[in-house]
Structure formats: structure tokens, C-alpha cells
Design an enzyme around this catalytic site. Structure first.
Site, PDB file in Angstrom:
ATOM      1  N   HIS A  10      -6.664 -19.827  14.838  1.00 44.96           N
ATOM      2  CA  HIS A  10      -5.397 -19.420  15.462  1.00 44.96           C
ATOM      3  C   HIS A  10      -5.407 -17.952  15.877  1.00 44.96           C
ATOM      4  O   HIS A  10      -5.920 -17.081  15.165  1.00 44.96           O
ATOM      5  CB  HIS A  10      -4.196 -19.758  14.576  1.00 44.96           C
ATOM      6  CG  HIS A  10      -4.109 -19.026  13.271  1.00 44.96           C
ATOM      7  ND1 HIS A  10      -3.437 -17.836  13.135  1.00 44.96           N
ATOM      8  CD2 HIS A  10      -4.564 -19.336  12.029  1.00 44.96           C
ATOM      9  CE1 HIS A  10      -3.485 -17.433  11.870  1.00 44.96           C
ATOM     10  NE2 HIS A  10      -4.166 -18.315  11.176  1.00 44.96           N
TER      11      HIS A  10
ATOM     12  N   ASP B  30      -6.764 -12.582   9.119  1.00 52.10           N
ATOM     13  CA  ASP B  30      -6.183 -13.923   9.254  1.00 52.10           C
ATOM     14  C   ASP B  30      -5.412 -13.961  10.583  1.00 52.10           C
ATOM     15  O   ASP B  30      -4.319 -13.418  10.695  1.00 52.10           O
ATOM     16  CB  ASP B  30      -5.259 -14.165   8.059  1.00 52.10           C
ATOM     17  CG  ASP B  30      -4.490 -15.470   8.126  1.00 52.10           C
ATOM     18  OD1 ASP B  30      -4.823 -16.322   8.970  1.00 52.10           O
ATOM     19  OD2 ASP B  30      -3.536 -15.625   7.338  1.00 52.10           O
TER      20      ASP B  30
ATOM     21  N   GLU C  87       0.296 -20.936  14.408  1.00 54.70           N
ATOM     22  CA  GLU C  87      -0.064 -21.388  13.061  1.00 54.70           C
ATOM     23  C   GLU C  87       0.763 -20.689  11.990  1.00 54.70           C
ATOM     24  O   GLU C  87       1.149 -21.312  11.002  1.00 54.70           O
ATOM     25  CB  GLU C  87      -1.552 -21.145  12.819  1.00 54.70           C
ATOM     26  CG  GLU C  87      -2.115 -21.829  11.579  1.00 54.70           C
ATOM     27  CD  GLU C  87      -1.961 -21.025  10.299  1.00 54.70           C
ATOM     28  OE1 GLU C  87      -2.175 -21.578   9.201  1.00 54.70           O
ATOM     29  OE2 GLU C  87      -1.615 -19.820  10.386  1.00 54.70           O
ATOM     30  N   GLU C  88       1.056 -19.409  12.168  1.00 53.86           N
ATOM     31  CA  GLU C  88       1.753 -18.654  11.134  1.00 53.86           C
ATOM     32  C   GLU C  88       3.192 -19.112  10.918  1.00 53.86           C
ATOM     33  O   GLU C  88       3.815 -18.748   9.926  1.00 53.86           O
ATOM     34  CB  GLU C  88       1.719 -17.152  11.449  1.00 53.86           C
ATOM     35  CG  GLU C  88       0.338 -16.515  11.363  1.00 53.86           C
ATOM     36  CD  GLU C  88      -0.207 -16.454   9.945  1.00 53.86           C
ATOM     37  OE1 GLU C  88       0.449 -16.947   9.014  1.00 53.86           O
ATOM     38  OE2 GLU C  88      -1.315 -15.907   9.764  1.00 53.86           O
TER      39      GLU C  88
ATOM     40  N   ASP D 169     -10.106 -20.647   8.855  1.00 54.05           N
ATOM     41  CA  ASP D 169      -8.990 -19.779   8.478  1.00 54.05           C
ATOM     42  C   ASP D 169      -9.417 -18.878   7.328  1.00 54.05           C
ATOM     43  O   ASP D 169     -10.557 -18.949   6.845  1.00 54.05           O
ATOM     44  CB  ASP D 169      -7.767 -20.622   8.097  1.00 54.05           C
ATOM     45  CG  ASP D 169      -6.463 -19.965   8.511  1.00 54.05           C
ATOM     46  OD1 ASP D 169      -6.358 -18.720   8.402  1.00 54.05           O
ATOM     47  OD2 ASP D 169      -5.535 -20.687   8.920  1.00 54.05           O
TER      48      ASP D 169
ATOM     49  N   HIS E 279      -2.415 -11.778   3.925  1.00 49.53           N
ATOM     50  CA  HIS E 279      -1.121 -11.355   4.466  1.00 49.53           C
ATOM     51  C   HIS E 279      -0.736  -9.954   4.006  1.00 49.53           C
ATOM     52  O   HIS E 279       0.447  -9.606   3.980  1.00 49.53           O
ATOM     53  CB  HIS E 279      -0.020 -12.368   4.121  1.00 49.53           C
ATOM     54  CG  HIS E 279      -0.126 -13.629   4.906  1.00 49.53           C
ATOM     55  ND1 HIS E 279       0.892 -14.554   4.987  1.00 49.53           N
ATOM     56  CD2 HIS E 279      -1.132 -14.134   5.669  1.00 49.53           C
ATOM     57  CE1 HIS E 279       0.520 -15.563   5.749  1.00 49.53           C
ATOM     58  NE2 HIS E 279      -0.718 -15.328   6.169  1.00 49.53           N
TER      59      HIS E 279
END
Length: 401
Positions: free
Chosen positions: A74, A191, A225-226, A246, A326
């Protein structure tokens, strides 16, 4: 037949990662990164199509068109959005995607207004120890307790509006990447830009080597995706297997390592396909690719979105081992190399089951996890009480009414 190794351009991988990190792409603001990725595919001579919103489906033609497979990463990242123009001349914000405000505090950022860009900093409500003393250490940590100070002369809400700032403006935090001499890579938004770079590098290996996969392969680059929707678009009925690339989580209680690729057995959406997952493990073992197996309890990926959208496909998830997802994420060059190698070998491997070229079929060719002769019945049957208990002669029957 797969050769012993495929030459991978690791310099291209790292340079592509840095270029991706230079492009702001929070969910909803992904046009630029989609254009960049499409340009990379064009430069490699790989045909592609784009959805209305910018997800990309490329095609590497195989010896046979079906059962086709998809490999997805992504392009979107976390971010924030203006929710309030404050009377104090500061901005109240909400997150885009799921992340903690404690990792936003102190971050430099760009606000994308309708007319241009404004720089700023995300700060706690009480920032200066000289003004608030010990209260700076006791205030709560949440998105309601941070605000953005923009670098314009603004002391009122009217000043902010005069500078072009509005509710709904998107914010991108600076990634602040660093590639250390010992191979560690630290940045926001690894990410999933590290996996995007790995997938593009795998595609480059195929094109540079003039390799032809056994079946059609569709590299997918998704843009939501997030926020959970991910690969619910850009798939079609010919795709029988989908591999998501991922971030993988290295933390206490997890088996992931920052120096290896992780093969995820299950995430919060449930187990991944048994046969596709074991195929990936077999490839990693056969070609000495450093890997770990892991289970993630608080994690979902593009694969979950694809299945929830009604696609009857085998799904699996592999990721580069990383710390502090994150937040300021850290991985190692070895993990990215392992992810790229496993992706390339999978891309060039035969499908899990030739029967998968049809969505519906008979039992012929259907996979088998456990044969009847290997099934073990662990419980002994219970004996019948009448066979081992004698009637009690002193026990009375029920009295008549």
C-alpha cells in the site's frame, strides 16, 4: 525451474524507498505517490491500469494466464486532518488512520490548504516548562491534548483563516529518514513504503532478467489500507492467490525479528491460507531466506479487505521485521533484502493448486491438509454405565400420584 538466485538491485531498493518517503501520501492525498509508482512501472516497461481513485494494478505476463496471483503493497500512510480552527490561533487535529498522538508530539509537518502549503509543528497543549512547570509531565496524552502551531503570524482564528487554513485540510508529518552505516533504517512511514520499494525491486528483477513467471502476476499498489479498505478494489476473478507485503511487528511477545522477513500465520481477521502460507515457508527454507513465523493480534492488512469484499482467493501476509510500528519505525537492510528475495521467488513459483484457475469445480485436484489415515481420534469412548453399575436394591422407585 527457479534458478538458485535472482540478482536484486539493492541500490535501487534503497533509493526508491527514499524517493517514496519524500512524497507525502496520507490516506486521501495519494495522487502524487500513485503517479510516481506508475512512472516506475513505465520505466521498467510493465503495463498497468489505475482505478478511478488511483490504486494501481500492473501485469507481469506468465506462461499461462490462470490461476493468476496478486502481490500487494500500500502507498498510503498515516497522517492528520484539521478538525478545528481555534480562537488561540492554533489548529485542533484528528488522526488519519490509527496511531497514537504521543508519536505526533514534536513532529514537524506540512498542512495542505486549498491554496498552498503551510509548515507547522504538532505540540502538546501545555508545552513550555517555563510557563506550566510540572504540568507538562502530567497532562493526558490524546489527540484532544495536542494542537498544531503553524508557521504564520496567527493569534486568532481569523488570522488562520486569512492564511488559507480550513477545517478538513490534510497534514503530512515529516518522515525524517536515516539509513545508518550498520544497515538500520529509521523513519516514519516505512509502513508501507519499504514494502512498496521491495515489490518494485522484485518487478525490476523480473524485467532485468527477462524472466517469465509460470502464471500471470499482478503487482497491486493500494491507497486506503491504513483506513481498512485497501485491496477491496483492483482485483478480478482470475486472481486465485494474493500475497500482501507489509510491516511485521518486532515487540515483546512476538516472534518477528528486524533482520528477517516474517511469514504471518494469523492476524485479527483470522488464519491465512494454510497451503499458500506453507508454500512461502517452504520457499524460505529451500533458498535460505532468513525468516520468522508470527501471529499478530492487533493487525489487519490488504488481504482482510480483499476477502471481506467477497473475493474467493487464497491470502497470505509477509513483512519486513520492524520495531515501533506507526511511530518512528526501524528495520534493517537484511529484512528488506529477505522480503524482496522471498517475493521474487514466490513470483516465479508455480501456483498452489492448478485447480484454482476455476472459481468453482469438482473435488478433483482439491488441496488436502490431512489424509484420513493420518487423523487421530484422541478421545476414548465413554463406557456405558449399565455395563459397570449394578442396580441398588434399596433404592425405591417413584411413588404413584
Amino acid at each position: 525451474m527457479a534458478q538458485k538466485d535472482y540478482p536484486l538491485d539493492y541500490d535501487y531498493l534503497e533509493e526508491t524507498l527514499l524517493q517514496l518517503l519524500a512524497i507525502p501520501s496520507p490516506v486521501g492525498y495519494t495522487d502524487a505517490v500513485a503517479r510516481y509508482t506508475a512512472g516506475q512501472l513505465e520505466a521498467m516497461g510493465i503495463p498497468y491500469e489505475m482505478t478511478r481513485r488511483g490504486a494501481i494494478r500492473a501485469t507481469l505476463k506468465g506462461e499461462q494466464p490462470r490461476p493468476a496471483r496478486a502481490i500487494v503493497a500500500h502507498l498510503d500512510t498515516l497522517g492528520a486532518m484539521v478538525r478545528e480552527i481555534k480562537p488561540s490561533g492554533r489548529l485542533g487535529i484528528v488522526p488519519i488512520g490509527h496511531w497514537s498522538s504521543r508519536f505526533a508530539e514534536g513532529g514537524r509537518l506540512t498542512v495542505f490548504t486549498d491554496k498552498g502549503q503551510v509548515r507547522g509543528t504538532c505540540l502538546p497543549l501545555k508545552t513550555s516548562g517555563h510557563a506550566f512547570g510540572p504540568e507538562i509531565d502530567t497532562q493526558p496524552s490524546s489527540w484532544d491534548h495536542v494542537e498544531v502551531r503553524v508557521d504564520v503570524p496567527a493569534r486568532t482564528a481569523m488570522d488562520l483563516e486569512a492564511a488559507g487554513l480550513r477545517v478538513g485540510d490534510t497534514m503530512a508529518f515529516d518522515p525524517q529518514p536515516e539509513i545508518c552505516p550498520n544497515g538500520y533504517i529509521v523513519s516514519r512511514y516505512l509502513d508501507d513504503k519499504a514494502a512498496v520499494a521491495a515489490l518494485l525491486t522484485a518487478c525490476k528483477a523480473v524485467q532485468d532478467g527477462k524472466l517469465v513467471p509460470p502464471v500471470d502476476v499482478h503487482p497491486l499498489f493500494t491507497i486506503t489500507e491504513e483506513v481498512g479498505s485497501g485491496a477491496s478494489a483492483a482485483l478480478h476473478g482470475d486472481i486465485a492467490e494474493m500475497l500482501s507485503l507489509d510491516i511485521a511487528i518486532a515487540a515483546p511477545g512476538q516472534n518477528t525479528d528486524e533482520h528477517a522477513v516474517t511469514i504471518c500465520m494469523q492476524d485479527m481477521s483470522g488464519p491465512f491460507d494454510y497451503h499458500l502460507t506453507r508454500k512461502l515457508i517452504g520457499i524460505a527454507e529451500k533458498y535460505n531466506i532468513s525468516h520468522r513465523r508470527d501471529v499478530f493480534r492487533f493487525y489487519r492488512s490488504d488481504s482482510a479487505a480483499a476477502v471481506e469484499a467477497g473475493n474467493d482467493i487464497r491470502t497470505a501476509l509477509i513483512g519486513f521485521g520492524a520495531d515501533a510500528s506507526h511511530a518512528y519505525e526501524r528495520t534493517h537492510r537484511r529484512a528488506l533484502a529477505a522480503l524482496t528475495r522471498l517475493t521474487t521467488y514466490y513470483l516465479m513459483s508455480k501456483p498452489v493448486a492448478r485447480r484454482d484457475e476455476r472459481m468453482l469445480g469438482s473435488l478433483d485436484g482439491f488441496t488436502e491438509q490431512l489424509s484420513p489415515e493420518d487423523m487421530i481420534v484422541p478421545s476414548n469412548p465413554l463406557p456405558t454405565p449399565g455395563d459397570f453399575m449394578s442396580p441398588d436394591p434399596k433404592a425405591g422407585g417413584n411413588e404413584p400420584d
